[in-house]
Design a protein around this motif. Structure first.
Motif, short mmCIF file in Angstrom:
data_model
loop_
_atom_site.label_atom_id
_atom_site.label_comp_id
_atom_site.label_asym_id
_atom_site.label_seq_id
_atom_site.Cartn_x
_atom_site.Cartn_y
_atom_site.Cartn_z
N CYS A 79 0.84 -1.19 0.00
CA CYS A 79 0.00 0.00 0.00
C CYS A 79 0.88 1.24 0.00
CB CYS A 79 -0.99 -0.01 1.15
SG CYS A 79 -0.25 0.04 2.75
N PRO A 82 -2.23 7.45 0.36
CA PRO A 82 -3.24 7.76 -0.67
C PRO A 82 -3.06 9.13 -1.30
CG PRO A 82 -4.22 7.75 1.53
CD PRO A 82 -2.84 7.22 1.67
N TYR A 102 -3.51 -5.26 -2.82
CA TYR A 102 -3.34 -3.93 -2.21
C TYR A 102 -4.05 -3.91 -0.87
CZ TYR A 102 -2.89 1.07 -1.75
OH TYR A 102 -2.54 2.32 -1.29
N GLY A 103 -3.39 -3.35 0.14
CA GLY A 103 -4.06 -3.18 1.42
C GLY A 103 -3.17 -3.64 2.56
N TYR A 105 -6.32 -1.32 3.07
CA TYR A 105 -6.62 0.07 2.76
C TYR A 105 -7.45 0.65 3.90
CZ TYR A 105 -7.39 4.19 -0.10
OH TYR A 105 -7.40 5.47 -0.58
N SER A 116 -8.86 7.71 -3.45
CA SER A 116 -9.23 6.29 -3.32
C SER A 116 -9.67 5.74 -4.67
CB SER A 116 -10.36 6.13 -2.30
OG SER A 116 -9.92 6.56 -1.03
#
Ligand SMILES: [Zn+2]
Length: 282
Positions: A79, A82, A102-103, A105, A116
């Motif tokens: 990740c 953002p 991914y994460g 998150y 996002s």
């Protein structure tokens, strides 16, 4: 075969009143839990948005990738911040170095924030799933906005987790973070999992455990219905509602085993869905 789809390495805060401070684990602690419970693979999630001010420290994407390289049982996710402007080059680089998703998150932004949405789009293009933490302050406005997002980014696989998701297993809404008592059928979770092929959920942490435990009859039918969209996970090394540790406490695994699910459903939740989502056979 079993995959734990939701683990971390590093330090997390205990919110249990009889256990103060931080719990800090290394990859060796994760591996020893996996051996004890016969878990062959675990997804290791870096995360932004854990409370650094409280001293929480979840291993970064770079560290997770490095650690997983020496342990084939561990599957790295990645990740980024953002607000990073070069999102796709960072994420592409992590994927080229072995990240399979991914994460976690976990960001203090509404679920349809422009940043996002950029990340959802990149995950779709790179064909990696995104594991979402939903609560009142992370990816909030979920109720109103998520269906539009799931429709707009229908090439992106969303794996939902957290109290802001699981409280909607019931159509009856309560103000509690972890509502208890019988589930009223027709909740948002049931509707979204039925409607959107690209939306999954993990049963980790207090939120997933509570949602299934609060009404075991409903849970059995719910898991049989959505068995192809649910993955087993724990949120190791976080502390459970009883002051023990998710994973080594056996809470989620014992709950699944005690529900008398069909073999097909249990195998899907414990392994087959994760294998498909993560291309483990390749
Ligand atoms: Zn987590």
């Amino acid at each position: 075969m079993i995959v734990d789809f939701h683990t971390h390495i590093g330090g997390v805060k205990s919110y249990h009143r009889n256990l103060k401070g931080l719990i800090f684990v290394t990859e060796n602690d994760l591996l020893s839990y996996m051996v004890e419970f016969n878990i062959q693979r675990a997804v290791v999630l870096p995360a932004h948005g854990f409370d650094v001010e409280l001293g929480e420290y979840i291993q970064s994407s770079e560290n997770v990738l490095r650690i997983c390289r020496s342990h084939p049982g561990l599957i790295p996710f990645c990740c980024i911040d953002p607000m990073e402007s070069k999102k796709s080059s960072f994420i592409e680089d992590y994927v080229s170095k072995g990240a399979r998703g991914y994460g976690e998150y976990k960001v203090k932004l509404p679920i349809d924030h422009t940043s996002s949405q950029e990340i959802y789009e990149i995950c779709g293009k790179l064909k990696i799933p995104i594991l979402m933490h939903i609560d009142g302050s992370h990816s909030y406005m979920f109720e109103e906005a998520f269906q539009k997002i799931a429709y707009k980014y229908n090439k992106t696989v969303f794996i939902m987790h957290g109290p802001g998701w699981w409280r909607h297993i019931s159509a009856e809404q309560s103000r509690e973070v972890y509502p208890t008592g019988p589930v009223k059928p027709g909740g948002l979770v049931d509707r979204i999992l039925s409607e959107f092929e690209n939306v999954y959920a993990d049963i980790s942490a207090t939120s997933g455990f509570n949602a299934l435990q609060r009404d075991r009859n409903y849970a059995r039918g719910f898991l049989e219905k959505h068995g192809s969209k649910i993955v087993f996970g724990t949120d190791f090394p976080c502390i459970d509602p009883y002051g023990e540790q998710f994973g080594p406490d056996g809470l989620h695994l014992n709950l699944l085993k005690s529900l008398e699910l069909s073999d097909k459903t249990l195998e899907a939740i414990l392994f087959n869905n994760a294998e498909r989502l993560l291309n483990l056979s390749q």
